[in-house]
Design a protein around this motif. Structure first.
Motif, PDB file in Angstrom:
ATOM      1  N   ALA A 178       0.836  -1.203   0.000  1.00 15.95           N
ATOM      2  CA  ALA A 178       0.000   0.000   0.000  1.00 15.95           C
ATOM      3  C   ALA A 178       0.872   1.254   0.000  1.00 15.95           C
ATOM      4  O   ALA A 178       0.609   2.215  -0.733  1.00 15.95           O
ATOM      5  N   ASP A 179       1.917   1.262   0.815  1.00 14.57           N
ATOM      6  CA  ASP A 179       2.854   2.393   0.814  1.00 14.57           C
ATOM      7  C   ASP A 179       3.516   2.545  -0.549  1.00 14.57           C
ATOM      8  O   ASP A 179       3.662   3.657  -1.074  1.00 14.57           O
ATOM      9  N   GLU A 180       3.922   1.419  -1.128  1.00 14.53           N
ATOM     10  CA  GLU A 180       4.572   1.446  -2.436  1.00 14.53           C
ATOM     11  C   GLU A 180       3.652   2.041  -3.502  1.00 14.53           C
ATOM     12  O   GLU A 180       4.071   2.882  -4.318  1.00 14.53           O
ATOM     13  N   LEU A 181       2.387   1.619  -3.506  1.00 17.24           N
ATOM     14  CA  LEU A 181       1.435   2.129  -4.483  1.00 17.24           C
ATOM     15  C   LEU A 181       1.176   3.625  -4.278  1.00 17.24           C
ATOM     16  O   LEU A 181       1.032   4.375  -5.250  1.00 17.24           O
ATOM     17  N   ASP A 197      -6.703   9.936  -0.273  1.00 19.67           N
ATOM     18  CA  ASP A 197      -5.880   9.432  -1.356  1.00 19.67           C
ATOM     19  C   ASP A 197      -5.208   8.123  -0.950  1.00 19.67           C
ATOM     20  O   ASP A 197      -5.523   7.542   0.100  1.00 19.67           O
ATOM     21  N   PHE A 198      -4.291   7.635  -1.787  1.00 20.25           N
ATOM     22  CA  PHE A 198      -3.644   6.357  -1.500  1.00 20.25           C
ATOM     23  C   PHE A 198      -2.793   6.426  -0.233  1.00 20.25           C
ATOM     24  O   PHE A 198      -2.595   5.407   0.439  1.00 20.25           O
ATOM     25  N   HIS A 199      -2.275   7.604   0.099  1.00 21.27           N
ATOM     26  CA  HIS A 199      -1.493   7.724   1.338  1.00 21.27           C
ATOM     27  C   HIS A 199      -2.399   7.531   2.558  1.00 21.27           C
ATOM     28  O   HIS A 199      -2.010   6.894   3.541  1.00 21.27           O
ATOM     29  N   ALA A 200      -3.625   8.062   2.496  1.00 19.29           N
ATOM     30  CA  ALA A 200      -4.588   7.828   3.573  1.00 19.29           C
ATOM     31  C   ALA A 200      -4.946   6.354   3.656  1.00 19.29           C
ATOM     32  O   ALA A 200      -5.102   5.792   4.749  1.00 19.29           O
ATOM     33  N   ALA A 201      -5.069   5.707   2.494  1.00 14.34           N
ATOM     34  CA  ALA A 201      -5.359   4.275   2.484  1.00 14.34           C
ATOM     35  C   ALA A 201      -4.213   3.487   3.106  1.00 14.34           C
ATOM     36  O   ALA A 201      -4.444   2.543   3.876  1.00 14.34           O
TER      37      ALA A 201
END
Length: 358
Positions: free
Chosen positions: A104-107, A331-335
């Motif tokens: 998830a962090d990578e994405l 966003d993806f960082h929140a995810a």
């Protein structure tokens, strides 16, 4: 006009993403993709979509697609997201973002590096009721927040029976459990109102080694929890207590209780059989019912109709972010941060101690 291509156009997308996009100004669904050409063609015909693909990469690369919507099973999210990023397209993913917090962090970092708008569909984040409660708390309506309590049903996950076709949800690798899906959505909604969790202790009881599959007479091995029990501390110093219980039928609702130094706010569903991130709420402050102002309801959908209203509110935010050239929320960082929160819950349950949320 933002032209959307939906990957995984049957099932959940058919009752949420596709009708939400079709009902909003500023969006047009131009393409769908499923696992084979026949089902893609059928989905396209049902929803009046001109392009159908059996390959997510081909959809993402098509010049008539600006935004890729990822609505396949969780283990398949990362591959579709990467295809969208490689094509330079904005991308929306269903929750969970993936099945691995590190991925998830990578994405999230890859999406930021690609310079596109990226967002995760956590409908409770855009619930007008949750936003209104957040504003009431921030305005001091109950004084200084001292404790937050959430009790919610996670049916049909976590019970003795799983619906036919959902056998894969009994394997943690599938990414669809009472922790990842139900507690993930519910905790995101609670944090929207009361602020982020910073540390917690937890339990993940598992009541069933095997579960029945609908009315088929079959049983399958079960390796996922039946309940999520959490006690923790919020960033502002208030305590939090969360219970998400499993069941084999229709969810029997939820209760939110926010206790402050000068009063108590409670919230629950206005009708039975709904999840907190899908519906409108009955909100009371000091026992008196408080109506959500009409200005908070910004989409042309009735919340009584299920998840479409809050999914549409999510897309309104995505559209604004694309037009304004800014990050979407969440966003993806929140995810990725929510993935870390759930990983902390798992560590706390294993250790029996307290865990911090990074």
């Amino acid at each position: 006009m933002i032209r959307a291509g939906v990957v995984g156009a049957s099932g959940w997308a058919g009752v949420s993403h596709l009708p939400a996009l079709a009902g909003l100004d500023g969006f047009e669904v131009t393409a769908v993709a499923t696992t084979n050409r026949a089902s893609a063609g059928k989905a396209a015909a049902e929803h009046g979509v001109p392009l159908a693909f059996a390959d997510a990469g081909a959809l993402a690369a098509h010049p008539d697609v600006d935004l890729v919507v990822v609505s396949v099973k969780a283990p398949g999210h990362a591959a579709v997201i990467r295809a969208a990023l490689e094509a330079g397209k904005h991308v929306v993913s269903e929750w969970p973002l993936t099945v691995d917090p590190a991925e998830a962090d990578e994405l999230a970092h890859a999406a930021t590096a690609a310079g596109v708008v990226h967002a995760v569909s956590l409908q409770g984040h855009h619930s007008p009721d949750a936003r209104f409660v957040r504003d009431l708390v921030a305005a001091g309506r109950v004084g200084r927040l001292e404790s937050a309590v959430l009790v919610a049903a996670g049916d049909p996950l976590g019970g003795a029976v799983i619906p036919a076709g959902m056998e894969w949800s009994t394997d943690p690798a599938g990414g669809t459990t009472i922790l990842t899906i139900m507690a993930g959505h519910f905790l995101a909604t609670l944090e929207r109102m009361a602020g982020p969790l910073t540390e917690m202790s937890a339990r993940l009881p598992s009541r069933y080694d095997t579960v029945a599959v609908g009315e088929t007479g079959r049983t399958v091995a079960n390796r996922v929890p039946s309940q999520v029990l959490l006690h923790g501390t919020l960033a502002g110093g208030a305590t939090a207590s969360v219970t998400v219980h499993g069941g084999s039928g229709t969810p029997d609702g939820f209760l939110v209780k926010l206790v402050g130094s000068e009063g108590t706010l409670t919230a629950g569903p206005t009708r039975p059989g709904v999840y907190m991130h899908w519906t409108d709420w009955e909100i009371r402050v000091g026992g008196e019912r408080v109506e959500v102002p009409a200005s908070y309801r910004t989409v042309p959908f009735d919340p009584a109709g299920g998840p479409v209203a809050n999914v549409a509110a999510f897309y309104q935010e995505v559209g604004r972010a694309i037009r304004e050239g800014r990050p979407a929320d969440p966003d993806f960082h929140a995810a990725a941060r929510l993935h870390r929160l759930l990983a902390a819950v798992e560590r706390a349950a294993l250790s029996g101690g307290a865990e911090e949320v990074s």
